[in-house]
Design a protein around this motif. Structure first.
Motif: not given
Length: 339
Positions: A7-33
């Motif tokens: 999406a033009a101009g859209r900042a990546p979200t934790s959902a984008d990270v989760a899809r690319l890494a093949g994990v849940s958004r909660s896992t992304v939150s635990l790792v990033v934080n």
């Protein structure tokens, strides 16, 4: 461009990270934080971090603050005084020490706003603590911030009954200079008091010198001076008059350097004709010949005391009464050739 961020101009979200890494958004939150004891397997953690890097993902701090009701920010409004080496070095050390406690120092550029107007502006950023000079605060403004969930740590000449305080009495700097000059035998003292924006802090330092001299039964005078060669020459003439002071506390090392040169231009030798003591222990003090004695404040010590006070405020029970009182820094005389 990667499909998850097409999406033009859209900042990546934790959902984008989760899809690319093949994990849940909660896992992304635990790792990033970097949540302790989260038990995320290292390969999974590596995939999440690789996705974060690839997408250029940054957590939404404002959303996190809204969920938590506050933040891990320590807000430091800039003091009204011009920034210099001492302030910059202290801020650098404080930022590093707070980072080790999981806190982020945010320096706020506004130098003038005070009272409840300032408190409302600072509260919008939802900091955990505001670290500020007492002259920017009032009792109602501190109460406003505390109702918003923000603690306030004030830097003041003496403990403040209606808020947490770290004591920083500028007069102690002048007193330290006086103690040294009296100890080496001087019985006629003077203090340079800068004109303009620095006059207030200069007056406080000069008063510290004068109070110590008075207690010793020694005369002490003030000499007003601008930060110009012409004004320094005039101040040097006052010092050099018959019966003038034998030792001068120069407010800080920059004013000391100006007076040092002016005295030398008028044929005075230091410390034989007149002794000089500056303050802040700036590099310029060591560049002069003879080198300038100076009252030092340790920026590491100041950063340590600030960080300890902030931590104690955040660890105490919510809504508890203010308890932090302590001294920000202890002046230390660094003796060099001018005294």
């Amino acid at each position: 461009m990667n499909a998850v961020n097409s999406a033009a101009g859209r900042a990546p979200t934790s959902a984008d990270v989760a899809r690319l890494a093949g994990v849940s958004r909660s896992t992304v939150s635990l790792v990033v934080n970097d949540v302790p004891n989260s038990r995320i397997a290292q390969p999974t953690r590596d995939r999440v971090l690789a996705a974060v890097q690839e997408l250029g993902y940054a957590p939404d701090v404002s959303a996190r603050q809204l969920r938590a009701g506050t933040s891990r920010l320590v807000l430091m409004p800039l003091p009204r005084l011009p920034r210099g080496t001492m302030i910059d070095t202290t801020v650098e050390h404080l930022s590093e020490k707070l980072s080790g406690q999981g806190l982020t120092l945010l320096v706020h550029g506004d130098r003038k706003t005070t009272g409840t107007t300032a408190a409302r502006m600072w509260a919008e950023l939802r900091p955990a603590v505001v670290l500020v000079d007492v002259d920017r605060c009032t009792k109602p403004s501190v109460a406003l911030l505390r109702r918003a969930g923000t603690e306030v740590l004030m830097i003041a000449a003496r403990p403040t009954p209606w808020g947490d305080t770290l004591e920083f009495d500028q007069g102690r700097i002048g007193a330290a200079a006086a103690a040294h000059l009296l100890a080496v035998g001087h019985r006629r003292l003077a203090a340079i008091v800068p004109t303009g924006p620095l006059e207030g802090i200069g007056r406080a330092r000069a008063d510290g010198l004068a109070n110590a001299a008075r207690a010793a039964g020694v005369p002490c005078e003030d000499i007003a001076m601008e930060a110009t060669h012409e004004s320094a020459a005039a101040a040097a003439s006052v010092v050099r008059r018959p019966g003038g002071p034998t030792a001068v506390f120069t407010y800080n090392d920059e004013y000391g350097a100006l007076l040092h040169r002016a005295l030398g231009d008028q044929g005075a030798t230091m410390p034989d004709d007149v002794a000089l003591v500056g303050a802040d222990n700036l590099p310029i003090a060591t560049f002069l010949r003879p080198a300038l004695s100076s009252v030092a404040l340790d920026p590491v010590e100041m950063a340590d005391h600030m960080c300890t006070a902030v931590r104690s405020m955040l660890e105490r029970p919510a809504r508890s009464e203010s308890v932090v009182n302590g001294v920000l820094a202890t002046p230390l005389l660094v003796r060099r050739e001018t005294s």
